[in-house]
Design an enzyme around this catalytic site. Sequence first.
Site, PDB file in Angstrom:
ATOM      1  N   LEU A  85       2.540 -14.228  17.803  1.00  0.00           N
ATOM      2  CA  LEU A  85       2.154 -13.002  17.117  1.00  0.00           C
ATOM      3  C   LEU A  85       0.980 -12.404  17.883  1.00  0.00           C
ATOM      4  O   LEU A  85       0.162 -13.139  18.437  1.00  0.00           O
ATOM      5  CB  LEU A  85       1.713 -13.290  15.669  1.00  0.00           C
ATOM      6  CG  LEU A  85       2.758 -13.884  14.713  1.00  0.00           C
ATOM      7  CD1 LEU A  85       2.107 -14.165  13.353  1.00  0.00           C
ATOM      8  CD2 LEU A  85       3.940 -12.948  14.544  1.00  0.00           C
ATOM      9  N   ASP A  86       0.891 -11.064  17.915  1.00  0.00           N
ATOM     10  CA  ASP A  86      -0.247 -10.419  18.556  1.00  0.00           C
ATOM     11  C   ASP A  86      -1.539 -10.896  17.896  1.00  0.00           C
ATOM     12  O   ASP A  86      -1.556 -11.296  16.725  1.00  0.00           O
ATOM     13  CB  ASP A  86      -0.167  -8.894  18.408  1.00  0.00           C
ATOM     14  CG  ASP A  86       1.052  -8.297  19.082  1.00  0.00           C
ATOM     15  OD1 ASP A  86       1.626  -8.963  19.978  1.00  0.00           O
ATOM     16  OD2 ASP A  86       1.429  -7.166  18.724  1.00  0.00           O
ATOM     17  N   ALA A  87      -2.642 -10.798  18.631  1.00  0.00           N
ATOM     18  CA  ALA A  87      -3.935 -11.241  18.099  1.00  0.00           C
ATOM     19  C   ALA A  87      -4.258 -10.573  16.768  1.00  0.00           C
ATOM     20  O   ALA A  87      -4.775 -11.219  15.844  1.00  0.00           O
ATOM     21  CB  ALA A  87      -5.049 -10.956  19.113  1.00  0.00           C
ATOM     22  N   THR A 115      -2.080  -9.180  14.662  1.00  0.00           N
ATOM     23  CA  THR A 115      -0.990  -9.269  13.689  1.00  0.00           C
ATOM     24  C   THR A 115      -1.143 -10.593  12.958  1.00  0.00           C
ATOM     25  O   THR A 115      -1.277 -11.638  13.590  1.00  0.00           O
ATOM     26  CB  THR A 115       0.387  -9.203  14.377  1.00  0.00           C
ATOM     27  OG1 THR A 115       0.529  -7.942  15.030  1.00  0.00           O
ATOM     28  CG2 THR A 115       1.508  -9.359  13.358  1.00  0.00           C
TER      29      THR A 115
END
Length: 309
Positions: A139-141, A143
């Site tokens: 997951l993105d930082a 998100t």
Amino acid sequence: MTDLRSLPVPDGLEGERLDAAIARMFGLSRTRAAELISGGDVTVDGAPAAKSDRVSGGSWLEVALPPAPSAPVPVPQAVPGLAVLHEDDDIIVVDKPVGVVAHPTPGWTGPSVVEGLLAAGHRVSTSGAAERQGIVHRLDANTTGVMVVAKSEWAYSMLKRAFKERTVDKGYHTLVQGHPDPSRGTVDAPIDRHPAGDGRFAVVAGGRPSVTHYDTIEAFRAASLLDVRLETGRTHQIRVHLSALRHPCVGDRAYGADPTLAERLGLRRQWLHAVRLGFEHPGGGHWVEFTSEYPPDLRHALDVLAAES
């Protein structure tokens, strides 16, 4: 020590600028590709070329690539807010907080899921690259939400295969600007690095196939809450596809969101949350599903919108 690469220009890049072609072929930013060209590290059919020159399919490229930065080795460090939702002999399911990446990467100095788990005494799989121990998806930082990490080597192999074969149910909720029309639909558009070479991604002809399904949960006056299901798992996929529909995730300034709306809602990041993750358990083959509640900042934004409606 440089890495000298020699190969023909793919026919699909016919007519592209040289810097754009090199960026696409080697996964570099457009700026870095231009630096290599201006530094004399690129030849086309044995001759120097300018970054704005157009390439022809079949032309022979020689590129002297700099050595890739070594990935940092995970160092156990506590990660506040990293909650374990489930753990058994094969997997750990976590609720990832904001500002945390899945694993250490060059240039990132903040916390990671891997390091947080190691600090808390959890065992993770040692398969794959050293810095990505146990990581089968990311997951993105900024998100938040549910993530699974492999503990056993068997689980790592089975989960990697499941993500590759698209048998995993990946469900997200996102708040987007405006009201998508139709309110339910599918975005099937290829994604690749943004031509600007600034770390973003974009819908690009010839990019990697990417499919996103969305359905409106609730429409507010200025925004809509969507349920999103991914068939593929490209970097920034939801953010890119919804921005391409001209309904960017609220707070996602990198992909065209209105900063005024984000400020009114008290958001300092994109409104995007991994609410559910379902897959066949690698230890027994039975279907398991895990969910995550909205964190306080995302819940607050919805409360503000509801009060305005």
